[in-house]
Enzyme design. Structure first.
Site, PDB file in Angstrom:
ATOM      1  N   LYS A   2      -2.445  31.030   9.053  1.00 43.11           N
ATOM      2  CA  LYS A   2      -1.560  30.426   8.650  1.00 43.11           C
ATOM      3  C   LYS A   2      -1.670  28.887   8.569  1.00 43.11           C
ATOM      4  O   LYS A   2      -1.072  28.358   7.819  1.00 43.11           O
ATOM      5  CB  LYS A   2      -0.276  30.386   9.900  1.00 43.11           C
ATOM      6  CG  LYS A   2       0.211  32.197   9.653  1.00 43.11           C
ATOM      7  CD  LYS A   2       1.038  32.318   8.759  1.00 43.11           C
ATOM      8  CE  LYS A   2       1.837  33.922   8.775  1.00 43.11           C
ATOM      9  NZ  LYS A   2       2.749  34.245   8.000  1.00 43.11           N
ATOM     10  N   GLU A  31       9.931  28.686   7.705  1.00 40.48           N
ATOM     11  CA  GLU A  31      10.700  29.581   9.124  1.00 40.48           C
ATOM     12  C   GLU A  31       9.678  30.619   9.695  1.00 40.48           C
ATOM     13  O   GLU A  31       8.249  30.187   9.208  1.00 40.48           O
ATOM     14  CB  GLU A  31      11.097  31.040   8.091  1.00 40.48           C
ATOM     15  CG  GLU A  31       9.788  32.125   7.476  1.00 40.48           C
ATOM     16  CD  GLU A  31       9.238  31.052   6.469  1.00 40.48           C
ATOM     17  OE1 GLU A  31       7.842  31.795   5.947  1.00 40.48           O
ATOM     18  OE2 GLU A  31       9.061  30.150   5.848  1.00 40.48           O
ATOM     19  N   SER A  53      -6.148  38.521  11.971  1.00 39.86           N
ATOM     20  CA  SER A  53      -5.495  37.588  12.307  1.00 39.86           C
ATOM     21  C   SER A  53      -5.296  36.341  12.797  1.00 39.86           C
ATOM     22  O   SER A  53      -4.555  35.209  12.114  1.00 39.86           O
ATOM     23  CB  SER A  53      -4.188  38.196  11.096  1.00 39.86           C
ATOM     24  OG  SER A  53      -3.229  39.280  11.507  1.00 39.86           O
TER      25      SER A  53
END
Length: 456
Positions: free
Chosen positions: A151, A173, A440
């Site tokens: 991210k 969010e 991830s």
């Protein structure tokens, strides 16, 4: 908050044309459909069919922000200027050498790129058949990035972009909390005000990340509406943006939402696939045969896939959350069980009922607990370029334990869904096939959830 309802969308849209939303009384603004070309020619364009004359998948999206019939801008007029401004700024970055140099330096020195392409020797051994043959499994180690997930790639680039736009207040969010942590991290790094919206249920199951965000100086606002998960957090973030659009930039965390977000977030994560191609050439002088990644909104998968979409000899496999099972009604397998609709400003596959209302998703993984998916994933599914499968909570937990014990790597529960699909995939692959799985995120954040289910 869904940016649509059956009465608010023009009837000319492709069938099926059921759209998911809150009730009309809950939407305090007029919704519009964008039908005109943008005023500034975009850097990225494509043909609507998605196929070039050479048979390759053309660049996406088109000038309307569409991937075939998916994507677009279904937003209140209040946001149109901000989206146009954002698109113009993003397009200008293609020739802005100062921006690229600054971003490259931060990716290298602050985030720790490039992330390793790691040969999982014991996991590979685990999947060998009785005759000793089987695929070779590599992990793209995005879990080793600063903050522990992919991210941060998008968050830091968007923070730089927001600074160029003069926006000093950032909202975001988050579901699993990793995007929230990444956003709080870059806001601390650049001295920006930060507000994170997070579902109350997700705050409970991701309490470690809530503490991390607050430690980094972010205000974390609990969302109690709906199921108090990612969908509802996204709705509240959009409401905030509508109210404060002049001073605020919304760092959307996935390849979802209205154009230009699906394109922009994909491009900021495309470094994953670019590094993978380079590393594969260095390690075995070739390409991967199969790419595997989990899919919620789909940013980590698209970051890996994008570089290889035109390489037809590379399989692209996305893995969704089957929750308690596809027939249970408690899952988040949008591409497997969903239908076309509009949610959060874009057309894509959604989990919805006969009336076009959102069916609440379920996954043990907070990051996959979303009833929609990025429009480009919907496009690649319909085109047949990517394939999508689903994994249950129980299967994901077993994979969570398996990688921990075989490789000493505790994966995120999101990643564990992709890892679990190896059980089905590996027996079908020829000997020596190269599989790259996007690791991830790391699983520290999920330990409290896993404790409730795993007994040792």
């Amino acid at each position: 908050m869904a940016f649509s309802s059956p009465s608010q969308i023009y009837p000319q849209l492709p069938n099926p044309h059921r759209f998911s939303s809150l009730s009309q009384s809950q939407l305090p603004f007029k919704l519009i459909k964008i039908t005109s070309l943008p005023s500034k020619k975009p850097v990225i364009a494509c043909v609507l069919t998605g196929q070039s004359m050479s048979g390759q998948v053309a660049q996406r999206p088109d000038s309307f922000g569409r991937f075939g019939k998916f994507g677009g801008k279904y937003v209140p007029e209040t946001l149109m200027h901000a989206l146009d401004e954002l698109e113009t700024a993003f397009n200008s970055l293609a020739t802005d050498q100062d921006f690229q140099k600054e971003l490259d330096g931060i990716l290298r020195d602050y985030i720790g790129r490039e992330s390793p392409l790691y040969f999982a020797e014991r996991l590979t051994e685990h999947y060998k058949r009785p005759d000793g043959e089987g695929p070779l499994i590599y992990l793209k180690r995005e879990d080793l990035n600063h903050t522990g997930a992919h991210k941060i790639n998008n968050a830091v680039a968007q923070a730089l972009l927001a600074s160029r736009l003069g926006k000093k207040r950032i909202i975001a969010e988050t579901g699993a909390g990793q995007h929230g942590v990444a956003t709080a991290t870059v806001c601390a790094r650049f001295g920006l005000e930060c507000v994170i919206y997070m579902g109350a249920q997700d705050m409970d199951r991701q309490s470690l990340n809530v503490f991390r965000m607050r430690l980094l100086g972010a205000e974390v606002r609990a969302v109690h509406s709906g199921t108090a998960t990612l969908k509802d957090a996204t709705s509240e973030a959009i409401r905030d943006w509508v109210t404060n659009v002049e001073t605020t930039h919304y760092i959307l965390g996935s390849v979802a939402g209205p154009h230009p977000y699906p394109m922009m977030v994909r491009e900021f994560h495309a470094v994953i696939g670019k590094e993978t191609r380079k590393q594969a050439l260095e390690k075995w002088a070739g390409k991967p045969d199969v790419l595997v990644a989990c899919v919620g909104g789909g940013s980590n998968a698209m970051g890996l896939f994008h570089e290889f979409v035109d390489d037809k000899d590379v399989r692209l496999i996305g893995v969704e959350a089957a929750g308690f099972g596809l027939d249970s009604g408690k899952h988040a397998a949008t591409l497997t069980k969903g239908e076309v609709g509009v949610l959060h400003g874009a057309m894509s596959y959604l989990l919805q009922d006969e009336d076009g209302q959102i069916v609440e998703p379920h996954s043990i993984s907070a990051g996959l607990d979303y009833p929609g998916v990025g429009p480009e994933h919907s496009f690649l599914k319909d085109l047949g370029r990517a394939e999508y499968h689903s994994i249950t909570d129980e299967e994901a937990l077993e994979a969570f334990k398996r990688l921990s014990r075989l490789e000493g790597i505790i994966p995120a529960l999101e990643t564990s869904h992709a890892l679990a699909y190896l059980e089905m995939l590996c027996p079908t692959l020829p000997n020596g096939a190269k599989v790259v799985l996007n690791c991830s995120g790391r699983g520290d954040k999920d330990v409290q959830t896993a404790i409730k289910y795993l007994k040792f």
